[in-house]
Scaffold this motif. Structure first.
Motif, PDB file in Angstrom:
ATOM      1  N   GLU A 157      -5.191 -22.287  26.124  1.00 23.83           N
ATOM      2  CA  GLU A 157      -5.794 -21.079  26.150  1.00 23.83           C
ATOM      3  C   GLU A 157      -4.694 -19.815  26.045  1.00 23.83           C
ATOM      4  O   GLU A 157      -5.012 -18.927  25.202  1.00 23.83           O
ATOM      5  CB  GLU A 157      -6.643 -20.580  27.125  1.00 23.83           C
ATOM      6  N   LEU A 158      -3.800 -20.148  26.537  1.00 23.56           N
ATOM      7  CA  LEU A 158      -2.466 -19.105  26.553  1.00 23.56           C
ATOM      8  C   LEU A 158      -1.838 -18.955  24.953  1.00 23.56           C
ATOM      9  O   LEU A 158      -1.718 -18.041  24.410  1.00 23.56           O
ATOM     10  CB  LEU A 158      -1.215 -19.653  27.348  1.00 23.56           C
ATOM     11  N   VAL A 159      -1.898 -20.273  24.334  1.00 22.21           N
ATOM     12  CA  VAL A 159      -1.534 -20.334  22.997  1.00 22.21           C
ATOM     13  C   VAL A 159      -2.398 -19.439  22.120  1.00 22.21           C
ATOM     14  O   VAL A 159      -2.005 -18.834  21.110  1.00 22.21           O
ATOM     15  CB  VAL A 159      -1.052 -21.729  22.658  1.00 22.21           C
ATOM     16  N   TYR A 160      -3.677 -19.787  22.272  1.00 19.96           N
ATOM     17  CA  TYR A 160      -4.624 -19.402  21.627  1.00 19.96           C
ATOM     18  C   TYR A 160      -4.657 -17.801  21.648  1.00 19.96           C
ATOM     19  O   TYR A 160      -4.707 -17.009  20.520  1.00 19.96           O
ATOM     20  CB  TYR A 160      -6.135 -19.928  21.792  1.00 19.96           C
ATOM     21  N   CYS A 161      -4.554 -17.363  22.541  1.00 23.68           N
ATOM     22  CA  CYS A 161      -4.934 -15.786  23.173  1.00 23.68           C
ATOM     23  C   CYS A 161      -3.530 -15.141  22.642  1.00 23.68           C
ATOM     24  O   CYS A 161      -3.633 -14.114  22.216  1.00 23.68           O
ATOM     25  CB  CYS A 161      -4.961 -15.429  24.616  1.00 23.68           C
ATOM     26  N   SER A 162      -2.596 -15.780  22.789  1.00 17.98           N
ATOM     27  CA  SER A 162      -1.097 -15.210  22.186  1.00 17.98           C
ATOM     28  C   SER A 162      -1.163 -15.138  20.438  1.00 17.98           C
ATOM     29  O   SER A 162      -0.784 -14.131  20.135  1.00 17.98           O
ATOM     30  CB  SER A 162       0.060 -16.155  22.543  1.00 17.98           C
ATOM     31  N   LEU A 163      -1.769 -16.223  19.868  1.00 22.77           N
ATOM     32  CA  LEU A 163      -1.713 -15.971  18.474  1.00 22.77           C
ATOM     33  C   LEU A 163      -2.860 -14.912  18.202  1.00 22.77           C
ATOM     34  O   LEU A 163      -2.529 -14.550  17.106  1.00 22.77           O
ATOM     35  CB  LEU A 163      -2.275 -17.477  17.976  1.00 22.77           C
ATOM     36  N   ASN A 164      -3.711 -14.830  18.996  1.00 18.51           N
ATOM     37  CA  ASN A 164      -4.727 -13.749  18.473  1.00 18.51           C
ATOM     38  C   ASN A 164      -4.372 -12.391  18.804  1.00 18.51           C
ATOM     39  O   ASN A 164      -5.370 -11.288  19.205  1.00 18.51           O
ATOM     40  CB  ASN A 164      -6.069 -13.985  19.051  1.00 18.51           C
ATOM     41  N   LYS A 165      -3.455 -12.367  19.958  1.00 16.70           N
ATOM     42  CA  LYS A 165      -2.812 -10.968  20.483  1.00 16.70           C
ATOM     43  C   LYS A 165      -3.953 -10.365  21.588  1.00 16.70           C
ATOM     44  O   LYS A 165      -4.133  -9.210  21.472  1.00 16.70           O
ATOM     45  CB  LYS A 165      -2.649 -10.007  19.693  1.00 16.70           C
ATOM     46  N   ARG A 166      -4.504 -11.299  22.323  1.00 21.76           N
ATOM     47  CA  ARG A 166      -5.254 -11.071  23.408  1.00 21.76           C
ATOM     48  C   ARG A 166      -4.575 -11.449  24.730  1.00 21.76           C
ATOM     49  O   ARG A 166      -4.102 -12.621  24.856  1.00 21.76           O
ATOM     50  CB  ARG A 166      -6.910 -11.469  23.126  1.00 21.76           C
ATOM     51  N   LYS A 167      -5.163 -10.803  25.840  1.00 22.26           N
ATOM     52  CA  LYS A 167      -4.761 -11.266  27.217  1.00 22.26           C
ATOM     53  C   LYS A 167      -5.590 -12.301  27.532  1.00 22.26           C
ATOM     54  O   LYS A 167      -6.886 -12.302  27.506  1.00 22.26           O
ATOM     55  CB  LYS A 167      -4.820  -9.945  28.052  1.00 22.26           C
ATOM     56  N   SER A 168      -4.989 -13.599  28.117  1.00 23.90           N
ATOM     57  CA  SER A 168      -5.714 -14.450  28.804  1.00 23.90           C
ATOM     58  C   SER A 168      -6.240 -14.240  30.308  1.00 23.90           C
ATOM     59  O   SER A 168      -5.078 -14.037  31.086  1.00 23.90           O
ATOM     60  CB  SER A 168      -5.247 -15.954  28.665  1.00 23.90           C
ATOM     61  N   GLY A 169      -7.334 -14.210  30.694  1.00 22.90           N
ATOM     62  CA  GLY A 169      -7.656 -14.235  32.013  1.00 22.90           C
ATOM     63  C   GLY A 169      -7.208 -15.316  33.020  1.00 22.90           C
ATOM     64  O   GLY A 169      -7.279 -16.328  32.509  1.00 22.90           O
TER      65      GLY A 169
END
Length: 230
Positions: A21-33
């Motif tokens: 999830e961290l990797v996915y959100c980082s690639l999409n430039k979004r914050k992971s809760g």
């Protein structure tokens, strides 16, 4: 060793899911809760256990594995989201900003990705897990698994208590209303807590955006969730 195997699966899926999830959100430039303090997310652990349990009764068929992964993961994510929202009056994740979502609890994009993960788990992780359990020193494996399980349990308990602190403040806003903000703020100021509940206000959304904004304003918390709603 059955219990050790189940806990090992739960821990593995929780950690790998969190990292993914961290990797996915980082690639999409979004914050992971992030709910828990440790590098794990029990939702992925639960979903992984259910998927492996269901797949254990199927013959090896990559298409079937994928479909089962999509269905089971979607059901798990929707159900857990609903339960958490009912208990804590908080929406711990929200996919309303994504296309083809269902009540903001699940979305097609994530469900399809979970299907891919199910294939990876079935064909790569399960054989690897069998190898680890059969070759690792039983005592060492138990110590590692039980220690991590205890750490996750303590982490989960603390997070639940923090979430209840947030819910208590949300209920207070419901009772008092926001018309008389001075009175409400005085009551909030009188509430004391040893828990770091403010981090959850910062990390997650709530059913009522007005209450969420009021708490963030009261505690001078910058709204970091706005990025995820675009």
């Amino acid at each position: 060793m059955i219990l050790v195997g189940i806990l090992l699966d739960f821990i593995f899926f929780s950690i790998i899911g969190y990292v993914g999830e961290l990797v996915y959100c980082s690639l999409n430039k979004r914050k992971s809760g992030k709910a828990l303090y440790g590098p794990w997310c029990p939702l992925y652990g639960l979903g992984g256990l259910l998927i492996t349990s269901v797949l254990s009764s199927f013959e090896s068929n990559i298409l079937l594995v994928y479909i089962v992964g999509v269905i089971v993961s979607s059901f798990t994510e929707y159900f857990v989201s609903l339960v958490l929202e009912v208990i804590f009056d908080a929406r711990w994740w929200d996919y309303s900003f994504k296309k083809f979502n269902l009540n903001g609890r699940i979305c097609l994009e994530n469900s399809l990705l979970f299907g891919v993960l199910a294939v990876v788990v079935y064909y790569l992780y399960i054989p690897f897990r069998v190898y680890i359990v059969s070759t690792c020193n039983p005592l060492l494996l138990r110590v590692i698994v039980y220690s991590l399980s205890l750490a996750m349990s303590i982490d989960g308990l603390i997070t639940i208590l923090e979430a209840m602190e947030v819910k208590y403040r949300l209920d207070l806003i419901d009772e008092e209303g926001t018309d008389n903000k001075v009175k409400l703020k005085n009551k909030l100021n009188k509430l004391k807590s040893d828990f770091n509940y403010k981090r959850l206000i910062n990390e997650f959304d709530f059913d009522n955006r007005d209450k969420s904004r009021f708490l963030k304003s009261f505690y001078n918390i910058k709204d970091k969730m706005s990025k995820n709603r675009k």
